[in-house]
Design an enzyme around this catalytic site. Sequence first.
Site, short mmCIF file in Angstrom:
data_model
loop_
_atom_site.label_atom_id
_atom_site.label_comp_id
_atom_site.label_asym_id
_atom_site.label_seq_id
_atom_site.Cartn_x
_atom_site.Cartn_y
_atom_site.Cartn_z
N ASP A 114 37.13 5.85 7.13
CA ASP A 114 36.78 5.16 5.89
C ASP A 114 37.41 3.76 5.94
OD1 ASP A 114 36.17 4.40 3.34
OD2 ASP A 114 37.27 5.98 2.32
N PHE A 163 31.39 9.77 -1.08
CA PHE A 163 32.28 10.84 -0.60
C PHE A 163 31.41 11.99 -0.09
CE2 PHE A 163 35.24 14.33 -0.69
CZ PHE A 163 36.40 13.73 -0.22
P1 5GP Z 1 40.87 6.17 6.12
O1 5GP Z 1 42.33 6.08 6.47
O2 5GP Z 1 39.95 5.78 7.24
O3 5GP Z 1 40.56 5.43 4.85
O4 5GP Z 1 40.60 7.66 5.71
C1 5GP Z 1 40.40 8.63 6.63
C2 5GP Z 1 40.60 10.00 6.05
O5 5GP Z 1 40.21 10.10 4.67
C3 5GP Z 1 39.68 10.92 6.81
O6 5GP Z 1 40.32 11.41 7.96
C4 5GP Z 1 39.38 11.97 5.77
O7 5GP Z 1 40.41 12.94 5.78
C5 5GP Z 1 39.42 11.23 4.45
N1 5GP Z 1 38.07 10.82 4.01
C6 5GP Z 1 37.58 9.57 3.95
N2 5GP Z 1 36.31 9.56 3.48
C7 5GP Z 1 36.00 10.86 3.25
C8 5GP Z 1 34.81 11.52 2.76
O8 5GP Z 1 33.77 10.93 2.43
N3 5GP Z 1 34.85 12.87 2.67
C9 5GP Z 1 35.97 13.60 3.00
N4 5GP Z 1 35.88 14.92 2.86
N5 5GP Z 1 37.10 13.02 3.46
C10 5GP Z 1 37.11 11.66 3.58
#
Ligand code: 5GP
Length: 191
Positions: A114, A163
């Site tokens: 994300d 999400f």
């Molecule tokens: P980042 O550090 O890239 O913002 O977030 C990564 C983590 O956030 C992912 O490994 C996951 O655990 C969670 N995450 C981010 N977007 C989503 C989503 O749309 N659905 C779910 N279930 N988890 C997400």
Amino acid sequence: MELPSPATSHWDDDPDLGSVVVDEQGIRRRVRELADEVTEDYGDRPPLLVGVLKGAFVFMSDLARAVRLPVEVDMMAVASYGSAATTSGVVRILKDLDTDLTDRHVLVVEDIVDSGLTLSYLRRNLMARRPASLEVCALLVKDGRQRAPLDLRYVGFRIPGDFVVGYGLDIAERYRNVPDVRVYQGPVAVG
Ligand code: 5GP
């Protein structure tokens, strides 16, 4: 045309689940393509696949079986500090790897990127262990959400910012077993 499996259509009746973002057949096809690329790129240097739990367990299982090399598999579990909806970028290692990464060809297998903060932290942490190489294979990347460019060697799908759940991804530990990736439109727990 293949019909959706009964395991998939079962979830159509769940009011908390919205549209399908990536369907089962699309995932299957793309995982095969990614595995072919990995097989070709690594050749006589079979990588150590490092899965990031829990979300990557389904993708890891499919990817590892589609790669035609004698790979090794290890898992680590991380949790980010802060609320569930936004990542702070400060990551706590809940379960570390069993494998020494020194001089290994490491391929990190991620479910979803994300903001990219979790991955940036992980990359720094793993690079400090002096692997011979370190690349990332992410099944899903949310479009336009990363502040800094991420060096992702393999990407399955670029998806919008909603999400999503399914194919390993959860909301409060549920829906990891949904066979495709769907928008979550249910209540969001406050806590
Ligand atoms: P980042 O550090 O890239 O913002 O977030 C990564 C983590 O956030 C992912 O490994 C996951 O655990 C969670 N995450 C981010 N977007 C989503 C989503 O749309 N659905 C779910 N279930 N988890 C997400």
